[in-house]
Scaffold this motif. Structure first.
Motif, PDB file in Angstrom:
ATOM      1  N   PRO A   1       0.825  -1.211   0.000  1.00  0.00           N
ATOM      2  CA  PRO A   1       0.000   0.000   0.000  1.00  0.00           C
ATOM      3  C   PRO A   1       0.861   1.264   0.000  1.00  0.00           C
ATOM      4  CG  PRO A   1      -0.734  -1.557   1.682  1.00  0.00           C
ATOM      5  CD  PRO A   1       0.591  -2.041   1.191  1.00  0.00           C
ATOM      6  N   HIS A   2       0.309   2.328  -0.547  1.00  0.00           N
ATOM      7  CA  HIS A   2       1.029   3.606  -0.583  1.00  0.00           C
ATOM      8  C   HIS A   2       1.324   4.113   0.828  1.00  0.00           C
ATOM      9  CE1 HIS A   2      -0.619   4.496  -4.900  1.00  0.00           C
ATOM     10  NE2 HIS A   2       0.345   3.584  -4.879  1.00  0.00           N
ATOM     11  N   ALA A   3       0.393   3.895   1.741  1.00  0.00           N
ATOM     12  CA  ALA A   3       0.615   4.339   3.121  1.00  0.00           C
ATOM     13  C   ALA A   3       1.780   3.586   3.751  1.00  0.00           C
ATOM     14  CB  ALA A   3      -0.655   4.124   3.947  1.00  0.00           C
ATOM     15  N   THR A   4       1.930   2.302   3.413  1.00  0.00           N
ATOM     16  CA  THR A   4       3.055   1.509   3.925  1.00  0.00           C
ATOM     17  C   THR A   4       4.374   2.043   3.394  1.00  0.00           C
ATOM     18  OG1 THR A   4       1.702  -0.486   4.155  1.00  0.00           O
ATOM     19  CG2 THR A   4       4.082  -0.792   3.955  1.00  0.00           C
ATOM     20  N   LEU A   5       4.403   2.325   2.097  1.00  0.00           N
ATOM     21  CA  LEU A   5       5.617   2.876   1.495  1.00  0.00           C
ATOM     22  C   LEU A   5       5.947   4.239   2.090  1.00  0.00           C
ATOM     23  CD1 LEU A   5       4.983   1.898  -2.241  1.00  0.00           C
ATOM     24  CD2 LEU A   5       6.643   0.861  -0.673  1.00  0.00           C
ATOM     25  N   ALA A   6       4.920   5.046   2.332  1.00  0.00           N
ATOM     26  CA  ALA A   6       5.153   6.380   2.904  1.00  0.00           C
ATOM     27  C   ALA A   6       5.724   6.279   4.315  1.00  0.00           C
ATOM     28  CB  ALA A   6       3.847   7.177   2.908  1.00  0.00           C
ATOM     29  N   LEU A   7       5.187   5.350   5.116  1.00  0.00           N
ATOM     30  CA  LEU A   7       5.700   5.185   6.479  1.00  0.00           C
ATOM     31  C   LEU A   7       7.129   4.650   6.450  1.00  0.00           C
ATOM     32  CD1 LEU A   7       5.317   5.210   9.530  1.00  0.00           C
ATOM     33  CD2 LEU A   7       4.264   2.939   9.358  1.00  0.00           C
ATOM     34  N   GLY A   8       7.398   3.685   5.548  1.00  0.00           N
ATOM     35  CA  GLY A   8       8.763   3.171   5.423  1.00  0.00           C
ATOM     36  C   GLY A   8       9.737   4.258   5.009  1.00  0.00           C
ATOM     37  N   ALA A   9       9.306   5.109   4.073  1.00  0.00           N
ATOM     38  CA  ALA A   9      10.164   6.208   3.627  1.00  0.00           C
ATOM     39  C   ALA A   9      10.399   7.212   4.746  1.00  0.00           C
ATOM     40  CB  ALA A   9       9.535   6.901   2.416  1.00  0.00           C
ATOM     41  N   LEU A  10       9.357   7.502   5.524  1.00  0.00           N
ATOM     42  CA  LEU A  10       9.490   8.449   6.643  1.00  0.00           C
ATOM     43  C   LEU A  10      10.507   7.948   7.667  1.00  0.00           C
ATOM     44  CD1 LEU A  10       8.489  11.018   8.096  1.00  0.00           C
ATOM     45  CD2 LEU A  10       6.717   9.605   9.153  1.00  0.00           C
ATOM     46  N   LEU A  11      10.429   6.660   8.006  1.00  0.00           N
ATOM     47  CA  LEU A  11      11.370   6.097   8.969  1.00  0.00           C
ATOM     48  C   LEU A  11      12.779   6.022   8.391  1.00  0.00           C
ATOM     49  CD1 LEU A  11       9.103   3.247  10.408  1.00  0.00           C
ATOM     50  CD2 LEU A  11       9.867   5.306  11.609  1.00  0.00           C
ATOM     51  N   ALA A  12      12.884   5.735   7.094  1.00  0.00           N
ATOM     52  CA  ALA A  12      14.202   5.686   6.449  1.00  0.00           C
ATOM     53  C   ALA A  12      14.862   7.060   6.475  1.00  0.00           C
ATOM     54  CB  ALA A  12      14.068   5.180   5.017  1.00  0.00           C
ATOM     55  N   TRP A  13      14.114   8.093   6.134  1.00  0.00           N
ATOM     56  CA  TRP A  13      14.687   9.438   6.125  1.00  0.00           C
ATOM     57  C   TRP A  13      14.982   9.918   7.544  1.00  0.00           C
ATOM     58  CZ3 TRP A  13      16.764  11.735   2.101  1.00  0.00           C
ATOM     59  CH2 TRP A  13      16.368  11.328   0.824  1.00  0.00           C
ATOM     60  N   ALA A  14      14.163   9.483   8.510  1.00  0.00           N
ATOM     61  CA  ALA A  14      14.456   9.827   9.908  1.00  0.00           C
ATOM     62  C   ALA A  14      15.777   9.201  10.342  1.00  0.00           C
ATOM     63  CB  ALA A  14      13.314   9.358  10.808  1.00  0.00           C
ATOM     64  N   SER A  15      16.043   7.978   9.878  1.00  0.00           N
ATOM     65  CA  SER A  15      17.322   7.335  10.182  1.00  0.00           C
ATOM     66  C   SER A  15      18.477   8.113   9.559  1.00  0.00           C
ATOM     67  CB  SER A  15      17.313   5.890   9.668  1.00  0.00           C
ATOM     68  OG  SER A  15      18.595   5.318   9.749  1.00  0.00           O
TER      69      SER A  15
END
Length: 340
Positions: A65-79
């Motif tokens: 899902p797009h929401a899953t990808l968005a959350l994964g991207a948010l956590l990746a960029w936070a890292s």
């Protein structure tokens, strides 16, 4: 305490290193190295492509899902943002004059190159180019890089002990380690982090000499911050994998995927752990997910954590190069007018 003058050969070492790094032979060697890396990556991709059910993997990727990808991207960029603070510890220890935002910007540009092309390119070459243009010496840059590397691994060691002692991941085939052996490996790793803290307490922020080299040590408070920030960085990476798996795997499994993949990639010496991270992630996550879905999760993680930041960093590095080239002639013209 009397200042002992440097021997002439010692004083010329930084200049020799700078001349070597700026030489045409070094640039040719760097180009040849990048070509070899590119060929290696192509060969690995072709080899892996013959072993994977790509239609099933592609369907699994499309099913995210797009929401899953968005959350994964948010956590990746936070890292990435957390890692961007690592060089601030080097700034504190070395006490170089660059501002905190500029130091973080350099780290954020260099880190994706480190991930995708190895520590020599990202951790040394890109940092050297960016820092040296800001007036830092070779010795200062080296100390900043060392502090950043130490920061990265002290938190890793602590988390590895916590994960491996309390939860045993499913290891890839050929990894002949029992659960108890993995626990003791975690204890040994954590002991390194504890020793680092004790050294910081003992030295009180003073450098430690090792075989003629001075290694920077922060105060114990700063060392504790290094541990916390590094642990946060690795935890966010594990969180990105967990989010992309849509919570269908335990968080310790997602974190173990990142921890084991980092070590496997480091040992294999394959740039960016290409294929290694995916193999480890598929082995660990397939205890809860179908193998094709587990591989899809790892490919999505690579795209969000490795490739997307690399594209942004490459554009940022290109922009800094163009800006520097534009300013260089103006500086030269200003100097000529002052001389005349």
């Amino acid at each position: 305490m009397r200042n002992v003058p440097l021997h002439p050969t010692e004083a010329t070492k930084p200049a020799r290193w700078r001349a070597l790094l700026d030489s045409r032979a070094w640039r040719w060697a760097g180009g040849a190295l990048m070509a070899a890396v590119a060929l290696l990556i192509v060969w690995l991709l072709v080899r892996q492509a013959t072993r994977v059910d790509w239609p099933a993997v592609w369907r699994a990727l499309q099913g995210l899902p797009h929401a899953t990808l968005a959350l994964g991207a948010l956590l990746a960029w936070a890292s990435h943002l957390a890692y961007g603070c690592f060089d601030l510890f080097g700034r504190h220890v070395v006490r170089h004059p660059l501002s905190a935002p500029r130091t973080m910007a350099i780290t954020l540009i260099a880190y994706p190159f480190t991930l995708n092309l190895g520590s020599i390119v990202g951790g040394v070459s890109v940092r050297y180019r960016l820092y040296s243009r800001q007036g830092l010496s070779v010795g200062q840059i080296a100390q900043v890089v060392v502090v950043s590397i130490v920061t990265n691994w002290v938190g890793y060691f602590l988390l590895a002990c916590a994960v491996f002692w309390n939860w045993a991941p499913q290891l890839p085939e050929g990894w002949h380690l029992s659960q108890q052996q993995l626990r003791w490996v975690g204890v040994l790793l954590a002991a390194v982090s504890v020793l680092y803290l004790l050294l910081s307490v003992w030295r009180g922020g003073q450098q430690i000499a090792l075989r003629g080299h001075s290694l920077p040590l922060p105060t114990w408070r700063v060392a504790l911050l290094q541990l916390l920030l590094s642990s946060l960085n690795w935890s966010l990476m594990g969180g990105a994998v967990w989010a992309l798996a849509q919570g269908e795997v335990p968080y310790p499994a997602a974190l173990a995927t990142v921890l084991l993949g980092a070590v496997a990639g480091l040992i294999s010496r394959i740039p960016a752990g290409l294929g290694v991270l995916e193999a480890v992630g598929t082995a660990v996550l397939s205890a809860w997910l179908p193998a094709t879905q587990a591989l899809a999760v790892m490919l999505a993680f690579r795209a969000l954590y490795y490739l997307a930041p690399l594209a942004v960093a490459a554009l940022a590095l290109l922009a800094t190069e163009l800006l520097w080239r534009r300013r260089a002639p103006q500086s030269g013209a200003g100097m000529r007018r002052n001389v005349s």
